[in-house]
Enzyme design. Structure first.
Site, PDB file in Angstrom:
ATOM      1  N   HIS A   1      -4.834 160.671  68.463  1.00 63.03           N
ATOM      2  CA  HIS A   1      -3.885 161.213  67.910  1.00 63.03           C
ATOM      3  C   HIS A   1      -3.716 160.683  66.255  1.00 63.03           C
ATOM      4  O   HIS A   1      -4.197 159.444  65.978  1.00 63.03           O
ATOM      5  CB  HIS A   1      -2.471 160.680  68.260  1.00 63.03           C
TER       6      HIS A   1
ATOM      7  N   GLY B   1     -13.207 170.799  67.221  1.00 67.33           N
ATOM      8  CA  GLY B   1     -14.141 169.936  67.988  1.00 67.33           C
ATOM      9  C   GLY B   1     -14.717 168.878  67.357  1.00 67.33           C
ATOM     10  O   GLY B   1     -16.039 168.483  67.765  1.00 67.33           O
ATOM     11  N   SER B   2     -14.369 168.595  66.095  1.00 66.75           N
ATOM     12  CA  SER B   2     -15.056 167.584  65.387  1.00 66.75           C
ATOM     13  C   SER B   2     -14.804 165.973  66.107  1.00 66.75           C
ATOM     14  O   SER B   2     -15.863 165.296  66.026  1.00 66.75           O
ATOM     15  CB  SER B   2     -14.483 167.285  64.099  1.00 66.75           C
TER      16      SER B   2
ATOM     17  N   ASN C   1      -6.091 160.196  74.765  1.00 65.39           N
ATOM     18  CA  ASN C   1      -5.999 161.055  73.745  1.00 65.39           C
ATOM     19  C   ASN C   1      -6.253 160.448  72.521  1.00 65.39           C
ATOM     20  O   ASN C   1      -5.905 159.252  72.176  1.00 65.39           O
ATOM     21  CB  ASN C   1      -4.539 161.623  73.634  1.00 65.39           C
TER      22      ASN C   1
ATOM     23  N   LYS D   1       2.154 174.323  76.975  1.00 68.37           N
ATOM     24  CA  LYS D   1       1.894 173.786  78.167  1.00 68.37           C
ATOM     25  C   LYS D   1       1.202 174.876  79.114  1.00 68.37           C
ATOM     26  O   LYS D   1       1.315 176.061  78.751  1.00 68.37           O
ATOM     27  CB  LYS D   1       3.061 173.212  78.931  1.00 68.37           C
TER      28      LYS D   1
ATOM     29  N   ARG E   1      -1.818 171.184  74.262  1.00 68.36           N
ATOM     30  CA  ARG E   1      -0.906 171.472  74.973  1.00 68.36           C
ATOM     31  C   ARG E   1      -0.364 170.120  75.774  1.00 68.36           C
ATOM     32  O   ARG E   1      -1.133 169.141  75.676  1.00 68.36           O
ATOM     33  CB  ARG E   1      -1.238 172.447  76.176  1.00 68.36           C
TER      34      ARG E   1
HETATM   35  C1  GRF Z   1      -7.567 165.617  65.457  1.00 69.72           C
HETATM   36  O1  GRF Z   1      -6.961 165.214  64.649  1.00 69.72           O
HETATM   37  C2  GRF Z   1      -6.879 164.747  66.683  1.00 69.72           C
HETATM   38  O2  GRF Z   1      -6.049 163.518  66.333  1.00 69.72           O
HETATM   39  C3  GRF Z   1      -5.689 165.615  67.172  1.00 69.72           C
HETATM   40  O3  GRF Z   1      -6.069 167.212  67.174  1.00 69.72           O
HETATM   41  C4  GRF Z   1      -7.351 166.930  66.105  1.00 69.72           C
HETATM   42  C5  GRF Z   1      -8.471 167.476  66.744  1.00 69.72           C
HETATM   43  O4  GRF Z   1      -9.303 167.931  65.820  1.00 69.72           O
HETATM   44  N1  GRF Z   1      -5.277 165.372  68.360  1.00 69.72           N
HETATM   45  P1  GRF Z   1     -10.959 168.254  66.008  1.00 69.72           P
HETATM   46  O5  GRF Z   1     -10.724 169.426  67.072  1.00 69.72           O
HETATM   47  O6  GRF Z   1     -11.449 167.342  66.979  1.00 69.72           O
HETATM   48  O7  GRF Z   1     -11.516 168.579  64.967  1.00 69.72           O
END
Ligand code: GRF
Length: 203
Positions: A113, A14-15, A111, A67, A95
């Protein structure tokens, strides 16, 4: 203008959610988090949300890993709707998003990524980038559709891959960039500076 109502979905530590929540608290992002949902009952993101006194929702995990079963995803979509979410933010949700969420929130799901999409969709994108030997990588915020990491790009942050980078060092730098990019994008969606695929305030 009233704050944009966010539903957050995450499976991990959850960072990114924390960075967004801090930016909201600091008054930099005109939004409020109306629900934090997870498919992992032990996820760190839920602990963070609990600590902030936010509404949380844990989905049943079902029998697939990649999923949710349609009826479980439907419950999730209903919960997000009940909470009044206008924008759904995938912050490490592991998912694939399917029809139930897309029916309710299509054009309103983003999202984050850890690569410069369309390069390196899927898991551990920073390792893919290292293996491919690219000179530059970064992170992307994009709209979510039925294709994994395939919706149109909203904004990216680029960074060089440095000589001697390991998977860990590169991942850490990308995450720092993510913590800047995600709040900026939500801020600009909330203020109308970024065009929505489907603007909740016009539905
Ligand atoms: C992030 O690196 C994001 O790009 C990917 O999942 C990771 C989640 O990290 N989709 P966090 O839980 O927000 O620390």
């Amino acid at each position: 203008m009233r704050p944009l109502r966010l539903g957050i979905l995450g499976s991990g530590k959850g960072s990114n959610f924390l960075a967004l929540a801090r930016a909201i608290q600091a008054g930099v992002v005109p939004a409020e988090v109306v629900c934090v949902a997870s498919d992992q009952s032990q996820a760190g993101i839920l602990e963070l949300a609990r600590g902030m006194g936010l509404r949380i929702f844990v989905c049943r995990s079902g029998s697939f890993q990649t999923k949710l079963e349609p009826e479980i995803e439907e419950e999730l979509a209903e919960e997000l709707s009940r909470a009044g979410a206008e924008l759904v933010v995938l912050a490490g949700y592991m998912r694939v998003v399917k029809a139930p969420l897309l029916r309710s929130f299509g054009g309103r799901i983003i999202n984050i990524h850890p690569s410069l999409l369309p390069a390196f969709p899927g898991l551990k994108a920073w390792e893919q980038a290292l293996r491919a030997g690219v000179k530059e990588t970064g992170c992307t915020v994009h709209w979510v559709n039925e294709v994994v990491d395939g919706g149109s790009t909203i904004r990216q942050l680029k960074m060089p891959v440095q000589p001697g980078d390991t998977a860990e060092s590169l991942h850490a730098r990308i995450q720092t960039a993510e913590h800047r990019l995600l709040p900026e994008v939500v801020r600009d969606l909330a203020s109308g500076k970024i065009a929505w695929e489907r603007d909740p305030r016009r539905i």
